[in-house]
Design a protein around this motif. Structure first.
Motif, short mmCIF file in Angstrom:
data_model
loop_
_atom_site.label_atom_id
_atom_site.label_comp_id
_atom_site.label_asym_id
_atom_site.label_seq_id
_atom_site.Cartn_x
_atom_site.Cartn_y
_atom_site.Cartn_z
N LEU A 16 52.67 64.70 138.32
CA LEU A 16 51.71 63.60 138.44
C LEU A 16 50.47 63.85 137.59
O LEU A 16 49.95 62.93 136.94
CB LEU A 16 51.30 63.39 139.90
CG LEU A 16 52.33 62.71 140.78
CD1 LEU A 16 51.90 62.76 142.25
CD2 LEU A 16 52.57 61.27 140.34
N SER A 17 50.02 65.09 137.57
CA SER A 17 48.84 65.44 136.76
C SER A 17 49.14 65.24 135.27
O SER A 17 48.32 64.70 134.53
CB SER A 17 48.42 66.89 137.01
OG SER A 17 48.02 67.05 138.35
N TYR A 18 50.32 65.68 134.85
CA TYR A 18 50.69 65.52 133.44
C TYR A 18 50.73 64.04 133.06
O TYR A 18 50.17 63.63 132.04
CB TYR A 18 52.05 66.18 133.18
CG TYR A 18 52.46 66.07 131.74
CD1 TYR A 18 52.02 67.00 130.80
CD2 TYR A 18 53.25 65.01 131.29
CE1 TYR A 18 52.38 66.89 129.46
CE2 TYR A 18 53.60 64.90 129.96
CZ TYR A 18 53.17 65.83 129.05
OH TYR A 18 53.51 65.72 127.73
N VAL A 19 51.38 63.22 133.88
CA VAL A 19 51.52 61.80 133.58
C VAL A 19 50.17 61.10 133.63
O VAL A 19 49.87 60.25 132.77
CB VAL A 19 52.55 61.13 134.52
CG1 VAL A 19 52.55 59.62 134.36
CG2 VAL A 19 53.94 61.67 134.24
N ASP A 44 45.81 58.56 130.69
CA ASP A 44 44.39 58.60 130.32
C ASP A 44 44.24 58.85 128.82
O ASP A 44 43.35 58.29 128.17
CB ASP A 44 43.65 59.68 131.10
CG ASP A 44 43.42 59.31 132.55
OD1 ASP A 44 43.58 58.12 132.90
OD2 ASP A 44 43.09 60.21 133.34
N GLY A 45 45.10 59.70 128.27
CA GLY A 45 45.06 59.99 126.84
C GLY A 45 45.38 58.76 125.99
O GLY A 45 44.80 58.56 124.92
N MET A 46 46.29 57.94 126.49
CA MET A 46 46.59 56.69 125.78
C MET A 46 45.34 55.82 125.73
O MET A 46 45.02 55.23 124.69
CB MET A 46 47.73 55.94 126.46
CG MET A 46 49.09 56.56 126.27
SD MET A 46 50.39 55.69 127.16
CE MET A 46 50.26 54.03 126.50
N GLU A 47 44.66 55.73 126.85
CA GLU A 47 43.44 54.90 126.92
C GLU A 47 42.36 55.46 126.01
O GLU A 47 41.70 54.72 125.27
CB GLU A 47 42.96 54.83 128.37
CG GLU A 47 41.79 53.90 128.57
CD GLU A 47 42.13 52.43 128.37
OE1 GLU A 47 41.19 51.66 128.10
OE2 GLU A 47 43.30 52.05 128.47
N LEU A 48 42.16 56.77 126.05
CA LEU A 48 41.16 57.38 125.18
C LEU A 48 41.54 57.19 123.71
O LEU A 48 40.68 56.85 122.88
CB LEU A 48 41.01 58.88 125.49
CG LEU A 48 40.05 59.64 124.58
CD1 LEU A 48 38.64 59.07 124.67
CD2 LEU A 48 40.07 61.12 124.93
N GLY A 49 42.80 57.38 123.39
CA GLY A 49 43.25 57.16 122.01
C GLY A 49 43.00 55.74 121.55
O GLY A 49 42.60 55.50 120.41
#
Length: 144
Positions: free
Chosen positions: A40-43, A48-53
């Motif tokens: 769950l943490s990884y996903v 979140d990384g998609m949003e930041l990107g």
């Protein structure tokens, strides 16, 4: 062997083990080594990384009064379309569960997590197994 040499040997062994573990490909084999919280943490980090990107791709673009490169506009539109279609209402829990199911099949375990996320998102969005089978097969063939 002296105590000091034994300690040094243990430290070297642990450091080498950590280096090898970090280089392990993030695929189904890697996924299945983690517990529920780790998955769950990884996903959540991936989403979140998609949003930041997405934000990073906008910060630094010309302002609204400047002309915009058509290729940049097309890339932004493509991201927005795909994000809305496949990730808008997708929770970390749903995606983690989908990855668990996807990686239950031995043949899928060599597929990278990034590719599996894309495939699972399609399945969750309603693509049928019949539609996805040839796509999954091609990812299996190209997996390292």
């Amino acid at each position: 062997m002296t105590r000091r040499k034994l300690l040094l040997l243990c430290i070297v062994f642990v450091m080498c083990s950590l280096a090898v573990a970090q280089d392990a490909p993030r695929n189904g084999h890697w996924w299945r080594t983690h517990d529920r919280v780790g998955k769950l943490s990884y996903v959540a980090g991936l989403l979140d990384g998609m949003e930041l990107g997405n934000h990073l791709s906008f910060w630094g673009l010309p302002d609204k009064n400047s002309s915009v490169n058509p290729a940049m506009a097309a890339a932004v539109a493509a991201y927005d379309k795909m994000a809305a279609e496949y990730f808008k209402d997708l929770s970390a829990g749903e995606l983690a569960l989908g990855l668990n199911v996807f990686y239950e099949e031995d043949l899928n375990r060599s597929i990278s997590i990034n590719d599996a996320v894309w495939l699972v998102a399609h399945l969750i969005a309603g693509k049928t197994d019949a539609e996805m089978r040839p796509v999954v097969d091609s990812f299996r063939k190209n997996a390292k």
